[in-house]
Each structure stands twice: as C-alpha cells, then as structure tokens.
Scaffold this motif. Structure first.
Motif: not given
Lengths: 331, 331, 331, 331, 331, 331
Positions: A251-252, A255, A266-267
């Motif tokens: 997921l990271h 993102l 967002p990150k």
C-alpha cells in the motif's frame, strides 16, 4: 478496416463525396448568426477529431436515434473555412455491431497488446516471493479487471494517452526496473516490480475511455492512488494469511509513487523500493515525452538542429535533438 | 599500520598510556575558567576526531614546531568528561616522512582505487565516438589531474565524503548509466558517459582534502560546475578540430547536471543525455545515502524493524529497511 | 534613407502604391481557405513588422532567389483587414549592397554609438588597478569582439532590446556605479566597473541580431553567464602573470550578477562588489522599463494621471507617472 | 564618564574589586541547585551585558528599592565560570540623576548626533517643493518627536541597532539617494527624500529603547509602517490645503518601502520614487551589514583572506573581504 | 488514586522519601564520566515525566524483570541538579493489576468520556439520512473500535494530545459544525457531521498510546487519512445496498480534510461539505492551541498584557490575550 | 422601470426596433477595415453590457453632448455577428433626471438594503462594550459614509460584485460570527463584530461604482486596508477618552484580516478575534463563490451530476453539487 480517416479528410478535395465510420464525441443543436438552425457533431477516429454539420436534420436519410458515444456511418463532403476543414453531412446512420473495428475509432498503442500482456505475466512468473506472486496472479486473473488493464490509457493527455497506454507504460517500466534493481543490493526486486504493476492500476476507474478519454467524477473526487490502493487492499484482505507487514509495504508503494505531497501522494517514499519506483516512473514519463516531441518535430518538418516546441511534461522547456544537431543520421 | 585509532580510544581504559599517530586538524591556545593556560588540539584519523590537551607545553618532550596539518606521534592517556572522551598529551613529536600511511589518517573508500580507475578507463576505451574518446583520454592522462581525481572526496560531508569518493561515485554511475542507456534509443551513449565522468570533475578544486575536507575559497566563489566546465572547455580548445557543436553539448551537460536552477545549475537539462544524467546522479546519491543510513543503524544496534534516523539527503525523512521490517535476514 | 517605414504604412491610403526597402524576417508558402496559394512574407524595418502577401509568385517582376534575412525592395499597396494592415506585393527584388542603411532596418539605440564607446574607454582609462586595466584593454581592443559589443542588443525583448542596447546599458550602469561607489569605502572601484563592463558580454554570442533578435542554440544551452565567464577566463589566462585571486574575483562577479540561483546565477554574490553590481543592474533595468512604459503611454495618448499598462519587468505591476498625476508638466 | 565598562570586566583580574555604573536589564530571584537563594541581575552598558549575583540581599549595603530599568552603582568582583565571566555584587545603590551619562549605558552611534541632525535639516532646507518642505518642517519641529527621532535605534538587532541608529541610517540614505536621483530624470527628488526621511519614522513607537531594545506590544500589533503612515497622515491633514494627491503619494511611499508583500508592505512600489527608495534602503542595509561583519572579523583576528561568518541580513551567506583576500592593506 | 505526581516532585524537599506509581517510558544502562554504571529510567504519569537513577541495580529491593511500558512502584528521594530535579531510586517493584488507575499515568481529557460519547451518539441519532446513520451506527457499535475511539489522543503532540483527545476534538467540532451548517443552505448536514466523525478515525491505528504517544510504523507509512478511508470503505462495502455515490462522497471528505496537497490530502475539497469541514477543523485546532497557550502563560505567571511564547500551531507566531491586555478580568 | 434590458437584446429579433435606457460605459471613435468611421459605444444596465455602433454620428437625431457615465435613451435594432449580438443606433439622447431608476443600470443586491442596514444597526445596538458601540455609532451615523456603505460593492468582480454587495457581505458575516463566537469563551464578541463591520470599510474609497466597478488610483496606491484603518483611527482619535489599547486592537483587526502577508495584510492575526475574523471572512467568500457557481450551472442547464466550471476563488478548482450528484431535489 475503415474507408477513410479523419486525418485524410483534412486534405480531401472540396465537394467530393466520402463515406466513413466515426465515433460521435458530441452532438449539439446550434443556430448560425443568421438564425439558421443546424446540428453540430464532433466526429472522431483514431487519427483525430473534426466538426461536422447537418443542415437538414429532418432529411429522412439522417438518422434521429443516435447520440454521443454511438458509431455512425456518414456520407458527406469536406469544405475549408480559414485554416480548418469542416464536414457537411448528407447521410448518417448508426453502425451495426461488428461493422467497424472499435480500435480504428480511438488512438491505440502501436504495440501488440497480447505480447505486452504476456511480457507482464512472465515478469510475475519470475517472482520468488510467493505472497506477492499470489497477489498479482489474483488481480491479473480477474477477467473484467484484466480486460480494463489491457485497454486503459495511461493518461487523459500527455504521455501514453492512448488505448493500451497503461499496459505499454507498465511493461516499459518493468523492463527498466529490472535493469536497475540489480545495481542496488538493498532492493527487494519483487516488491519493486509489484509496485510497477500496481502503481497506476487505479486509472482503470479514474479514467473512462468509451468516448474519448475523460476523468470520471469518481476519479476526480478520489484519484487513482486511492482507487488503486483500495483495490490492492481488498485483494490482499481476501487472500488467506497475507502477511500484514507486506500488505502495508504494498500500500505504501502505491500511495507514495508520485514522490511529493504536492503531486498528490499523501506519503513520501520511505522504503528504497518506493524511492526507486518514483524515480523510474518520472524518468520514463519524461523520456517518453521527449521522444514523442522529437517525432512530432520530424513529422512537422522542423529542421533537425532546431529546438523543439515547449514540452508540457518538462515545465514548458524546449529540448534539442542531440543527433539532429550533431548532424548524425543514426549513431 | 597505526598503533591505535581514535575510535578505539573512546573506550580505552582511563589513565593507561597509549601511543599513536594522528593528523592535527586544529591547534589553539586556551585558558581554563581558573585561568590555567593549555594547548587545545583536535587530532584525527580515518576513524574520527577527538580533543587532546597539552597541559605542559614547555615540557621538552612536547615539540614546538608542529602546526595544523602536521602528522604527529603522541603518547598520552584518555579521560572521560560527561559523555565525551578527552586525551591528555604527555609527549608529542612530528612524524617523519613515511612513518605512517596517510590513508590511515583520513576516511577512505573501501574499494580498490586502482581497480576503480581501471574500470573508468575501460569505459572510455569502449567509446565509439572518437572526439569524446580523445577528450577524456587527454584529461585522464594528465598525471596531476588523474592523481587528484583518484583521491578527491565526492563531497565535504553527506554522500561519498571520503578519499576516493569521487571516483567511487563516478564508477557506480557509469555502471548504472550503462544499464539504463540501452532502454532509450534516443540516447547518445558516449555523451551520457562523458557527462558522468566530467560532471563533478570540478570538485578536485572546489574541495581540499589535505587536512580534513573543506571548501576552498575558490570553490566557494566559483563552484565545481564552473571549475569543471572551464577545465573541459580549455581541454577541448586545445584539441585540433574538436567539433564546436559537440563542445557545446559537453559543456551543457556539465552546467545542467544539478537539474534545477535553485540547486546551482545555470541551465536546465535541454538534451536527453543531460536529463538522464541528472536523474541517475540524483538517484544514486539518494540510494547511497539510504544504504549508509541502514548500515549506521545496524552498527548502532537499532532494531531492524524501526525507522532510521532523519536522512539529510532526503530532506530529513526517516526510512524503513524493507528486509529488516519483513524479518528477512537476506533475500 | 528609406522611402517609407512600416509605421507609416499602417495609416497609408488603401490602394495607393508605395516603394520601400525591408528586411525579410520570414517567408512561407500558404493557401487560403478557398485553396488559393500565395507567398506570405514578414517584412520589417526599425519601426516594426508587417505581413505582406505575394499573390502572383510567378510574375516576372517578383524575384525568386530571395530568402529570410535578405533585404528587398518592394512595390505594392496597403489594405486593411479588421484592425490590421496588410501589404499586397506587386514587385519585389533583392536590394544591392549599400542601397539601404542596415540601421534603418532594425531598432537601434538613439544614442551616438561612437560617443558611448568613447565613454566606455575613458572609464577603463581611469582605472588605477593595472591588471584589470590590462584585462579590459585586451578584450575591448579585439576588433571583432568590439564590433559585436557596439552592435549587440541587451536583450531579445524587454529592456534595451535594440542594436547598441548592450553598450547603452553598460555605459548607463558605469555612470550610476561611479556615483554610488564612493558612498561605500569598502568597495574596490575598478573591480565594480570591471564587473559592469563584463557582466553581460556573453550576450554577444547568446543572441543573434542579423535578422531580428533571437537566441542562438548555443545561447540557449549555455547562457551568457557561462559564455561571458569563459571569454573572460580565456583572456586572463592569456595575460602573463595575471593574479589568480583577482581572476577568481572577476569570474565570481560575472557568475553571480543575476543575484539569485533561480535567475540563473550558479553562485550568489559573496563580495561587496558583486552585491552592488547585482543591485544596480536590477535597479537600472527596472527604471529603464518604467521610463519606456511612461513614454509608451504618452505616445499612445493615455491620460497623464492614469496607471500604465502592466509592466513585464515588474511582474506585471502597473505604475503611476508621479509628475503626470500631480499635474506637473516639468519639475 | 564611567569608571569601568562591561567589556573590560571580561578580562578583569579575579577577586579584585571594581566600582561602576550599570543599567539593570533584568532582576530575578533564583535558587542554586543546593537550594541557596540569590538575586540574579543582568547588568548592561554600551559595551555589552553580564550576569551579576547578589548573595546577601539583606546586607544593608545592598539597596532594596531598585528594579529593572534603574541605573545602579555597584561594587563587586569578577569570577570566571567556564568561558563566561560573572560578577559578585558586594554593594549596590541606585544612581542619582546626572551621576552618569545615559549614553554610556546603551550602545550608541559613533557619529555626532547634532551634526547628523543638521545634515538632515539641510536636506529639507534644499527642497523646492513647498508642500513637502512644509510637511517635514512640521514633523521635525515637534520637540518630542524630534528627540525620539534623534535617539531611536533603527532596529532591535541587525543593522543600526544602537541609539541614534535611525538618524544615522536616514542620513546615509539621504546622501546615497541624492547621488542616484540625478541619474534618473523621471524621479521627483523631493519626494524621494521625503520617503527617505519618513519611511522608518514609525520605529520611534514600534521600538522602545529605555531599557535595552524591545518591540512594544503596539509595535508588534501594528508595525512601523502603519504607525509611520498614520503619523504622516495626521500631520498632512493638519496642514491647510495640503494637496490630496501628494498626500496619497507620500503615504504610498511609506507603505511600499519594504518592496514585497511578504516583507510586510501592504502595497508594492507603484511610482518610480517608491521603487528607488526600496532598492536603496535594501542596498544600504545590506552593505552596512557586510561592513559590520568585516569589522567584526578584523576585531576577532580572523585571517583577512578567510570567509566571514554567516551574515544574517544576507540569508546566512558568508562574504569575502575583497581587499583582504587580494592582500591589499588599503586601496 | 496515586500517592504523588511527577509535578509535585519538582518541588519536593530534597532527601525526603516518597512512594509512588509511575509508568516506565524508557530504561537504559549508562555510565557516569567517572565510569560508575547506573540504570537510567524515564518515569512518567499524567502530569509529566522525570529522570530517575538506580545506582544499585543489584540491590534485592530493585526488581529486575521490569521494562519500558511497565507500571512500577518506586520509593526514593528527589535531588536538584542545576534547574532540573532528579530522582534517586531506593526500591522498585512492578505494580500488580488494578493497583493503580491507568488514567493517572497518562495525560487525559478533563471531560467525562462517557458524556462525550453520549453526545457523539446523540448527534448520530439526529441524522435524517438513513444510509449515513447506518454507516456510523455500524462503525461506532464495534466494541474494539469504539473503545479505541474513546481512548485515542488526537495527536502525538500539539492540540488535544491526551487520552480522549480524539473524542473531545470530534465532539467540539460537531457542536461547532452544527452551529455553522444552517448558515449555508447548500450544505448537506448529515454529510458534514459524518465527515467530522470519520475524518480522524484513522488515528486509532496511526498512533499508539500504550506507553507515551507514538506513531506506529504503519501510521508512518500509510497515515491516518489512508487508514481511515480504508476503514470507512470496508464498512460501506459490508452494508447491503449502500449507495455508491454516497460512498464516494464519504471517502472524498476523509481524503480531502487537510485541505491542501502539501498537508497530505491527496485531493482538495471539491464538495461544499468537504470545504467547510476543512475550515472548521483548522479553526478549531488553532483556537484550541491559542486557548492552551493562554492557560500556560497564566499558569507560568506571565503578565496578562504580555505576548505569549511562540505558538507552534500558528507558525511560531506570538499571540496576545485580548482581555488580559485590556485589563478585563472576565467579560 | 426600463423598457428593455441588455439580457433581452441578446435574443431580440434581428432588425426589429427597440427603445431603452442605458448607461454609457465607454465611447470611442473607430474606423472599419474599409476606412468607414463610426462611433463605438459600450452600453450597460444591471443585466450586462453590449457594444453599440453609431454609423451616422452627424444625424440630428444623435446627441453630441453625451459622454462616458451618462445615461442615454437609445432607439435602434440588434444584429448578430458570429456568436455576439451588436446594436445599431438610430437615435440617441441623454436621459433627463429621474427618467430612469439608476438601480436598473447597475447589478445590485437582491436583498432589501434598508432591511440589511437595520440588521447591521441592531447588531451594533446589542454591544455591551460602550467604547466600541460609540465608535460604530459615530461612523455609521455619518450620512455620506453611511450612504456609501449601503451602496458599495464588495469587490470589483468575484464575490459580491454588485451594488449593496459590501453591506450584504457584512451582514452575512455578522450572522455567521454571532453563531461561532459563543463556541469559544476566549473571544470578545463585540470586538469580533466590530472587526466584521470595519474590515472592508476602506472599499468605499478603494472602489468607484459610478460607471461600472473600478479601482480608484488612490485605491490602487493605498488599498482598502490602509484606507479603512485610517478612517477608523481618525474617528477613534475624535472620541474623547477612547481607550488607547482598544484602539490598537481595532486597528490590528483591520490590518490583519487578510490573514497572510502575501495577501496584503501587513500584520498576521495576533489576537483570537482577528484569527476568527480571517477564517470566517475567507470561508464566507468561498462558500458564496461556490453557491454562485452552482446557480450559474443550473442557469446554464448543466447536468446536476457534472462538475462545475473552474471556480476562480478556489484556485480554479472544479466543484461538485452534492445534492445534484446524489439526485436529491431538495433535502
């Protein structure tokens, strides 16, 4: 195979009749300055779009039941107004299923989609990390999703804005990443490649490409980063015993792939795999934009030692074609 | 081979005598709060630096003729004050030539410099563009310059801040670029590699590394971009019939390699080769910084699933070691 | 002396014949919307530019062997289309050498170039620092370079965008600097004045002014800061025993004169002389832009107490003419 | 004349008694780590500040009725703790009026205030615009305001942070402006000079300098731009028939003198006079900061060819002293 | 009820024995400068934290089996070193379950959590939109999640950084939003309130508050926006026939609530409800920060008409307490 | 009541005669491309503006003595050119006083101005702080100022750009602020409301609305913040014993209401009342812009589930009408 393409009509003899299949991209009732009503259509195919006017909408040879998104067969003639060509429509009917190949009606990748898809699958096949392999196999074997993945453009405009563009972009990035990964021992190869395959997957719902390339309202409100990470999360949740930490990393990487908060991530990338994906994605998009611009200049007959026009993807910078300027034909 | 290193003294038994060779990085006369005068020295070697105090500068066993930049042999003992270790100097004399290997006194690359140099030359040897080959052969066969190129750090601090760091960084980039270039047919391989070899060459005058790593005043006022492009220009001017357009490209690639005006490049990359060099240089520096940080965390005993400290080269971002967090020992 | 100027043709009686010499700035084959082919020319002189059309290119009275950059003699008439005037060309031939003064064909300084040049040289003559005097004398006595220095515009557009503009700008700055320098005892007068004379010298190769004002490709890739510092460095290297530290300062003042990295200076001013040059250069350019705008408003008949149009050099700010607003004719 | 200055006490023999007058900048009750209570004072004079401790506050030789802002006579001795000197107070009494010159207790301009004031008035005297002359004469003849103008520092810290600093800065700017104005015929000289005299006048209420230099709360909430423009407006309103348009210009020049919105000017310079004032004010502040830094380096014994420390007013840039680096003693 | 709090120990008589329960926030082995080993603990409770030292770790009265995160009972005494108080630990044992109220060991809301929770539920109860009511009821009736929601802090530090802070912040925002919504007829009240309740819900996994307030690694890599939107999406997917467009709006309002890309929102507010939520969330956080700062100043005895210290949430701006400055005790 | 409005003429039958009263917004002498002179007028009323041409200016039925700003009665006909309608003027005379209601000639608030004014006064009437009540009563009872306050637009374009717009905006903000203030006990209600009433009062001199909405030159040079704070200061100075600290707060709230230096506020909000005013003013302007855009889309027949056009006040963001997209007619 179509009879005639939009691009050919720009140079078509005025007044001469043509027949052709086109996609209706817009249909609007209009009136001339002298109050004469007419039907204004925007017709398109894979080579471009053109305005067409129906002056006698009540003529029985003009169908009434067609709308934006329909494929139509048109008989008419071309006329030129200032620097633009305009079509005059004499006859118009809806096409029947199978009468024309949809691939002729929208810009498409010049690569063989089946071959690209096979390349993509063979990369997945090479994974040694079983959970990531399971994840991608599950996603890519969903027939609806796989069909959309093969068809989606990579963007509304700019780089890879054509049918199959998403797949073409991903396969190019996989190849590039596979060259770069061995240079850095700290990189987890399968995680990088998973990131490449999933980073833009949300575009299959962010964009619509039925009738031209558009953002969906859902796409505008959520964005492909959110759509894609939700899709990946849902799939991982459905896989028995998918490792939670690996899920967080997947997921990271989705993102953070835009690399900057102000680009909508967002990150920021916080693992090496995410850092590399962001760099290569950015490099590949920019190199593709430069190559497109060089081709465009060649097509438009610009001198090989002149600067190009302003390249949007490079903040409107002009570029120089090294070989052209050095006077080399080919290295 | 040195008897003892700074890093070892931090844990040395208090009061026990040691003998060692060090580089004098600073020498200042000071007075304690109780008005007692002493000589404060900063001593360093390849493992670090430490303060040393001479309480009896008139003792005949203390040399008088040494200064900043000298190598000295010291006998003394360690004591601890709060969290820092301090040295008390009993005897001090200047080292004689050859008594100690200078490589022991400054941080150095862990690679074999001769091997790196050979790799660099073999890349040049592979060039098919004769003028660029001629240019690099000329520059790299200047003995003074070649010696400096082999010795220079790549930075005052941050990435590759050690003797041989410039060469190590360039060879890594050459290898990486050689992997990436074939992916983009529009790239002129030899021009990219020329850019890699010359982009930071100005650092051999921007930095000094005789006594620690410092910017020279000339380096501060002109910068390595200007120094390097002037060096390249002078060499190209000296080569008979060097093609003027090729010269412009070589200079452009050096000028633009920082990729942004606000990073000190007076021009943005306007040829594909310059674009690629900027990306790969940036990627390689950041990946090296991440790898360094992971090593530092391991050295300091941080848990493998914790975030690292703030990484300067990534705008103070913290990073996560993928494998550590996943609990893999080795992929 | 030309017969007629572009500016006069804008108000010329329709249909009446005129004769005149013009510079050909562009030549393109075009077709009307009704498929009628014609030759479109852009003709210019020192007062402006205008489109001209040749409807009968095969007419024997129309030369065939002219191209962009040629000076031509034209007979034709004017016609008005919407708000623009267009020329219809009946006869056209290439001008013979000396038939027309080139100064009539491009915008030029209103000052006497010889007088400006003499002022420049007298400033150099006033130097007390022998090395800087030697440097400038060497540069300015190069006949090719001196000719270009006297002829070059200071910019493609904006401030001093006319032949002789570079020289005019430099002499204005010399006079201003000479007023300000005595106010600050820490300033080295001759170094400031050297900076003034050399800061924009790279423009003689960054720009071309043969046929309109254009950036050269070399100018785009390297910029006048790099071109100028290389020229200065080459000259200093050729002077026996030129002091190395003074050379560094001269190069620094050229490199840093834009005052900010984002304006293309690779180094910020780090000596007081560079700081002052950056301020005065910026002030002089802005004041010249304001004075130009006030003249333009007066020429266009704007009321003296209205704000001007948006001034590009002041980030599109509008300015007010103090005296006009106060109702003073002249102070 | 004071007996002894703070700067002298830093090197005063430990234990030896001194007598001196000082300003009390802070007074606080404190306790040592061993619970011993004492009175901590911050004492200052024009050469600096130092901490002093009263260990026996009940000793009859220690006054009780003094507070922050009082001038006191102190007898005591110095002791050194680490790198700082501390005073031990044995006797302390409030000074009587006139016993010490207040100018000895705060940093002050090194110029003769009366002479500066005369220069300022003679500039006003040279005005040819009667209304501006009337305005300035009215303001400067207000005795309270004139006293504050002569006394105020130009800043809390940074440039001209000393008593008389405002006046010193204004007179320097007047002289500089008077050199530059004739170079630009579009400038209204008296309006520029009016701007110079009034631009910082709000500092007489933005800052307080009774006991050290502090911002007043009013100064924090309104700023010297608002305070100054209100003062000017009030005065112009009180003058019969002051031209309204001239009033608007005077207010505009005060409002816009910081040159950028983000520096607290609510309007950008929109008349040439405001543009010039902003440039010269900025240049003068920066050149003064550079000159101060060079003096500080010389005072601290830095080598003349080293870079200075980081200069706050130049965004922490380091500067190089041209003459020092070139090895000139004096031009 | 605890015997003694950290805040009381700061003023505790030196040497006198105390008994108390504390949370162990850190435990480290250390050595003094004189090589004496000791155990350094950071002990905390709801009033603050303090360092404690165990000099005799082998004393049988000192437990060995405790670690970071344990609650311990300590007997010891306080001593002062410079301006800080330090504890000396004589006896230490782990607390048994229930021996101390955990609420005493961490900073907590001063409100009644049950009452806040009831207020929250009554807002949900007032919804007229059935699907949103169904969504919130489902989420808030999950016992694990509801427990975490009642307990979580709203931030690691800054505003509402205490147990129950999330709930307190949400209830305050609900009340404020309910006042503002009727002013704008275009707003969908239940959607705004849904946004208020869900916007920060991801913080229950972004933060951990077992032992002090920390970010989890998952929180660092994904952020509360992603965690919260995934939670909401999962719940909406589980509700039969939840309207897809309403789902998109709920997700959008969570994604966009930071209001700017650079604050970590991947999308800007594109519906009025999202716009209002962003404004009120920001206003409420800033007003809470100002109120906290005013309380802190009062607690620290600052004069009521002085500016506060620098407020982090307002970019380090200082604020003025209106009533204090006006001399009002209470309006 | 006017006979016909501009908006109606857009669809008026070509050639048919109309009579109507209009405001002359511009008058210019022009010539066609065929050299035919005509008089070009811009005519406007509250529904819009349109170009009108007088082809026979010497016709006795065409008045000669009218100018920009006059109200005229026109007889003529409409014709369409491309997509625009143009008027042909046959007769034209100046209107006599009272012949037409000026409110018909400019866009105006749809609210009852007298009712808005009464609301404003009742808010003032509710004040409990006597000095602020005195201040506002004094300002609002000045007949000239009150008339201007009731008439002024709130902006040249964008939000509330219509006669009465300032008053409408202020009353909306008063109502909103009165809802929010009780939520924060630290707020001084009457000071917030004073800020609301005075924050934009300078617009009555920054803008002119006699003939269209324009900035005055004074408005451009000083801005409404300066004009408004000067007006408030002058009034407070005229009130006996107005508390100086309260005066400072009132001025501060006006100066800081734009919330950021780069938006033209010379000071940031430093009291809670100023912080709240800035938030609510910004929120109200943006919500009004969104509501306007939704109305515009409805008026133009856009589908209710489409995104709006780009909204200027929201940095060109597109917005979605929640209810339209959800398919609700009315909540």
């Amino acid at each position: 195979m179509k009879d005639i393409y939009i691009a050919e009509l720009a140079a078509f003899e005025e007044g001469k009749l043509f027949d052709g299949f086109f996609l209706v991209l817009a249909r609007q009732q209009r009136t001339t300055s002298t109050n004469k009503p007419y039907l204004s259509l925007t017709l398109g195919d894979k080579t471009g779009t053109m305005e067409a006017r129906v002056w006698e909408p009540n003529d029985p040879r003009i169908a009434r039941d067609f709308d934006r998104g329909d494929i139509v067969k048109v008989r008419g003639s071309a006329s030129r107004f200032k620097d633009t060509t305009q079509l005059k429509v004499d006859q118009l009917r809806k096409a029947t299923d199978g009468e024309v190949d949809k691939a002729d009606l929208m810009p498409s990748t010049t690569y063989d989609v089946a071959a690209l898809w096979a390349q993509l699958l063979s990369f997945v096949d090479s994974f040694t990390e079983p959970d990531l392999k399971r994840l991608l196999t599950t996603i890519l074997s969903d027939p609806t999703l796989a069909a959309a993945y093969r068809e989606a453009p990579a963007a509304k405009q700019l780089h890879h804005a054509w049918l199959g563009g998403l797949l073409e972009h991903v396969v190019s990035l996989l190849t590039l990443a596979d060259r770069v990964v061995p240079h850095y021992p700290i990189l987890h190869r399968d995680l990088v490649l998973t990131g490449v395959i999933l980073h833009d997957i949300g575009k299959i719902r962010e964009l619509s490409w039925e009738i031209g390339f558009e953002y969906t309202v859902e796409g505008q409100l959520l964005g492909h980063i959110q759509i894609g990470s939700a899709l990946a999360e849902r799939t991982m949740d459905s896989l028995p015993d998918f490792p939670p930490r690996l899920k967080t990393l997947v997921l990271h990487i989705i993102l953070s792939h835009h690399g900057k908060l102000e680009f909508g991530s967002p990150k920021l990338p916080m693992i090496p795999e995410a850092l590399v994906l962001n760099f290569l994605d950015d490099l590949d998009a920019k190199m593709q934009a430069v190559a497109n611009e060089f081709e465009k200049c060649a097509r438009e007959g610009k001198a090989p030692d002149e600067l190009t026009g302003k390249v949007w993807a490079l903040d409107q910078r002009q570029m120089l074609n090294t070989r052209g300027w050095l006077g080399e034909s080919k290295k």
